[in-house]
Scaffold this motif. Structure first.
Motif, short mmCIF file in Angstrom:
data_model
loop_
_atom_site.label_atom_id
_atom_site.label_comp_id
_atom_site.label_asym_id
_atom_site.label_seq_id
_atom_site.Cartn_x
_atom_site.Cartn_y
_atom_site.Cartn_z
N GLN A 202 0.39 11.06 -1.27
CA GLN A 202 1.63 10.72 -1.11
C GLN A 202 2.38 11.74 -0.46
OE1 GLN A 202 1.98 9.42 -5.44
NE2 GLN A 202 4.04 9.16 -4.50
N TYR B 15 6.20 8.10 0.51
CA TYR B 15 5.08 7.30 1.27
C TYR B 15 3.46 7.33 0.46
CZ TYR B 15 8.63 6.58 4.78
OH TYR B 15 9.75 6.56 5.29
N CYS B 16 3.02 6.32 0.34
CA CYS B 16 1.53 6.25 -0.57
C CYS B 16 0.59 5.72 0.71
CB CYS B 16 1.85 5.62 -1.59
SG CYS B 16 0.48 5.39 -2.65
N ASN B 17 -0.72 6.56 0.81
CA ASN B 17 -1.49 6.20 1.70
C ASN B 17 -2.85 6.35 0.87
OD1 ASN B 17 -0.35 5.85 4.43
ND2 ASN B 17 0.47 7.52 3.80
N SER B 18 -3.70 5.14 1.02
CA SER B 18 -5.12 5.14 0.25
C SER B 18 -6.09 5.30 1.19
CB SER B 18 -5.10 4.11 -0.59
OG SER B 18 -6.66 3.84 -1.12
N SER B 19 -7.20 5.97 1.14
CA SER B 19 -8.40 6.14 1.91
C SER B 19 -9.20 4.73 2.08
CB SER B 19 -9.30 7.13 1.64
OG SER B 19 -9.81 7.05 0.22
N GLY C 248 1.68 -2.59 2.23
CA GLY C 248 1.37 -2.59 3.51
C GLY C 248 0.66 -3.84 3.85
N LYS D 163 -3.49 -0.62 2.34
CA LYS D 163 -3.70 0.87 2.13
C LYS D 163 -2.69 1.38 1.91
CE LYS D 163 -7.41 2.28 4.44
NZ LYS D 163 -8.30 2.66 5.46
N ASN D 164 -1.49 1.09 2.03
CA ASN D 164 -0.33 1.92 1.91
C ASN D 164 0.84 1.27 1.47
OD1 ASN D 164 1.43 0.59 4.15
ND2 ASN D 164 -0.09 1.43 5.51
N SER D 165 1.55 2.17 0.71
CA SER D 165 2.70 1.51 0.07
C SER D 165 4.07 2.66 0.34
CB SER D 165 2.46 1.24 -1.43
OG SER D 165 3.55 0.69 -1.98
N SER D 166 5.17 1.89 -0.14
CA SER D 166 6.58 3.08 -0.19
C SER D 166 7.28 2.56 -1.19
CB SER D 166 7.24 2.95 1.20
OG SER D 166 7.68 1.64 1.46
#
Lengths: 113, 114
Positions: free
Chosen positions: A6, A22-26, A66, A70-73
């Protein structure tokens, strides 16, 4: 293994200003959840998003998942002092990771009155 | 009534000691978890039980041993405590264990190892 990052790690705003984390996953997520942890408290569930591109609102909070899942906010409009805390995203993966809710690194929000 | 309750809330102990944390949930959930939150606020899953069966066992030292006598209870015993074990340990529960539902957290047990 699956990692969820994040940004920012910390944000200090004046009351009334907007805030976004912001949130990002691998890896691709089956769904994403958001939690809020007040200082000295425990994580409390806010919302879950499941569909690609999904947007949900809770009063001044807007959550987005997203298109690639893979991502979120999380966006907060016109912050208030009651918004202070650490915001975590958390996601379930696919396959062998479906029973593991992995938490993001968190964003600490400070709101100055 | 508290949905997920943990005891004790605070533990202060010396290195090398053994300690236990207890957790109980009255939500009727069938899955319970232990999460560790370090000083940087990272929340890391340690264990998960579904109907008393261990389903998640992350890379945690053998000094940590969870026990679930029934689906409403999940305890954590820690042997030979080390300085690095200092953290807040959260118990949580959920309905189901396959990418479903929210987690309900207890208030946490803050462990300080001196």
């Amino acid at each position: 293994g699956q990692q969820v990052m994040q940004i920012p790690q910390y944000q200090h705003v004046q009351e009334g200003e907007d805030f976004t984390t912001y949130c990002n996953s691998s890896t691709t997520l089956s769904n994403i959840q958001w939690y809020k942890q007040r200082p000295g408290g425990h994580p409390v569930f806010l919302i879950q998003l499941v569909k690609s591109g999904e947007v949900k609102k809770q009063k001044r909070l807007t959550f987005q998942f997203g298109e690639a899942k893979k991502n979120s906010s999380l966006h907060i409009t016109a912050t208030q002092t009651t918004d202070v805390g650490t915001y975590f995203c958390a996601g379930y993966g696919y396959g062998g990771a479906t029973n593991k809710l992995i938490f993001g690194t968190g964003t600490l929000l400070a709101v100055q009155p | 009534d508290t949905a997920v309750s943990q005891t004790p809330k605070y533990l202060v102990t010396q290195m090398g000691n053994d300690k236990s944390i207890k957790c109980e949930q009255n939500l009727g959930h069938d899955t319970m978890y232990w999460y560790k939150q370090d000083s940087k606020k990272f929340l890391k899953i340690m264990f998960s039980y579904n109907n008393k069966e261990l389903i998640i066992n992350e890379t945690v030292p053998n000094r940590f041993s969870p026990k679930s006598p029934d689906k409403a209870h999940l305890n954590l015993h820690i042997n030979s405590l080390e300085l690095g074990d200092s953290a807040v340990y959260f118990c949580a529960s959920s309905h189901g264990h396959r990418a479903t539902g929210e987690l309900f957290f207890g208030e946490g047990s803050r462990l300080t190892v001196l």
